[in-house]
Design a protein around this motif. Sequence first.
Motif, short mmCIF file in Angstrom:
data_model
loop_
_atom_site.label_atom_id
_atom_site.label_comp_id
_atom_site.label_asym_id
_atom_site.label_seq_id
_atom_site.Cartn_x
_atom_site.Cartn_y
_atom_site.Cartn_z
N ASP A 161 -4.48 8.65 3.63
CA ASP A 161 -5.32 8.47 2.48
C ASP A 161 -6.30 9.24 2.01
OD1 ASP A 161 -3.90 6.09 1.53
OD2 ASP A 161 -4.21 5.12 3.49
N LYS A 165 -15.41 4.95 -1.63
CA LYS A 165 -14.47 4.08 -1.65
C LYS A 165 -13.85 3.87 -0.18
CE LYS A 165 -14.74 3.85 -6.16
NZ LYS A 165 -15.23 2.52 -6.88
N ALA A 166 -14.48 4.74 0.90
CA ALA A 166 -13.50 4.68 1.96
C ALA A 166 -13.99 3.61 3.04
CB ALA A 166 -13.69 6.03 2.58
N GLU A 167 -15.14 3.07 2.60
CA GLU A 167 -16.00 2.32 3.72
C GLU A 167 -15.46 0.92 3.50
OE1 GLU A 167 -20.13 2.83 3.37
OE2 GLU A 167 -20.20 4.95 4.08
N ASP A 168 -15.15 -0.12 4.70
CA ASP A 168 -15.12 -1.31 4.68
C ASP A 168 -13.69 -1.66 3.94
OD1 ASP A 168 -17.29 -1.85 6.37
OD2 ASP A 168 -18.33 -1.89 4.49
N ASN A 169 -12.84 -0.73 3.69
CA ASN A 169 -11.37 -0.97 2.89
C ASN A 169 -10.39 -1.48 3.82
OD1 ASN A 169 -8.81 -0.45 2.01
ND2 ASN A 169 -10.07 1.03 0.30
N GLU A 170 -10.16 -2.83 3.49
CA GLU A 170 -8.93 -3.65 4.08
C GLU A 170 -7.69 -2.93 4.28
OE1 GLU A 170 -7.14 -8.24 4.04
OE2 GLU A 170 -8.40 -7.41 2.39
N GLN A 171 -7.43 -2.36 3.20
CA GLN A 171 -6.03 -1.83 3.10
C GLN A 171 -5.93 -0.49 4.37
OE1 GLN A 171 -3.38 -2.28 1.86
NE2 GLN A 171 -3.28 -2.51 -0.44
N PHE A 172 -7.05 0.39 4.47
CA PHE A 172 -7.18 1.31 5.23
C PHE A 172 -7.11 0.72 6.76
CE2 PHE A 172 -9.51 4.16 2.40
CZ PHE A 172 -8.52 4.17 1.58
N HIS A 225 0.87 -1.07 -0.05
CA HIS A 225 -0.18 -0.05 -0.04
C HIS A 225 0.91 1.18 -0.03
CE1 HIS A 225 -3.17 2.66 0.58
NE2 HIS A 225 -2.78 2.95 1.88
N ARG A 247 -9.68 9.34 -0.17
CA ARG A 247 -10.71 8.58 -1.11
C ARG A 247 -11.96 9.49 -0.88
NH1 ARG A 247 -6.41 6.74 -1.83
NH2 ARG A 247 -5.89 4.31 -2.07
N THR A 266 -12.12 12.36 3.40
CA THR A 266 -13.12 12.17 2.29
C THR A 266 -13.93 13.43 1.70
OG1 THR A 266 -14.82 11.77 4.11
CG2 THR A 266 -13.78 9.72 3.27
#
Length: 264
Positions: free
Chosen positions: A139, A145-152, A122, A141, A170
Motif C-alpha cells: 500500500d 495517512k499511514a499511521e493507525d490505519n485499521e485497513q493496513f 480493501h 500512502r 511512504t
Amino acid sequence: MPKVRTETQPPRSLPRNSNPTHAMVLARIDGEAVSEVVLDDQAVSLIRFEHAEPIRKFYAWPHRRVYDGLYWSSTTRSHVEFESLLEREFLMKADFDTEITDISAQPLAILWPYRKSGPRHHVPDYFIRLSDGSGRLVDVRRPDKAEDNEQFAMTRSLCAQIGWDYEVFTGLSAQREANLRFMAGFRADRYQPEEALIPVIQDCFSPATSFKAGLLRAARVTTLPKEQVHGHVLWLIFHSLLVLDLDAAISMETQVHDAREVSA
C-alpha cells in the motif's frame, strides 16, 4: 482450487462478504474472475496475482489533484499503472530492487469477513512477486495517512496468514529519490552493454574507484566512445551490477564498486 468464471471487465462494484469468519480475495487474471476464501490450506498463495489485471478502473477527470499515468518497468518489460507521484516513486524503487521479479497494480480486492461496521473491503495498490517465489502486498500512502490505519493492520495480519510480506510505502529520502530518478533514465535497453562487455566494465571498478576513473578506464579498455560507456555504467548501476551509495549526492568523485566484490 479457485472458483473461476469468464469476465472481461472489472466489476462495477465490490460485493459484500457474507462469511463472518474468513476474508475472501477477488482478482481478474487473464480476463477471468477468480475468487478464493482465505483458509488455512494457503490456496491463495498459489494464485499468480502478478498476472492480475486491475480489479477496478483507474479513473481520471479534469482538474484532478493527483497525477496518474503509466510507468515503463524494466522488471516487467511492460507499463504498470500508478495513481499518484508517490506510487510512481514506489514503482521506480521496485524497478531498482533485484529481488522483485514481477509487479501488478490494483491486483486484488480483499473482502473482509462480514460485520455490521468497519471496513468492508480493501484494494491494495500493488502485488509483488519476489525472486524466492513468495509474494508481497504493498500500500502506498503519505506518512500522515499511514499511521493507525485499521485497513493496513488488517491487511498485514491477512498477509501473515497467507505467507506474504506486507509493506506500507511512504516515500524515499529526497536524496535517494533524486538519485534513483536520475539513474532510471538509463534503465532502458538502449543503454545496455553487450553481454561480453558487462564483466569487462565491472572489472574497471575493481577495486572500488571513482566514477570518473572507472569511466575513463572502461572507455579505454572497450575502445568505445566515453559518452556511450557513460550510459553503460549507469545502466549497470541501475541494474545493481555496479554499486554506489544512493544516500549521497552522485558526482564524478563518487566511489563505485563492482557488485561481485560487494556480495562476495
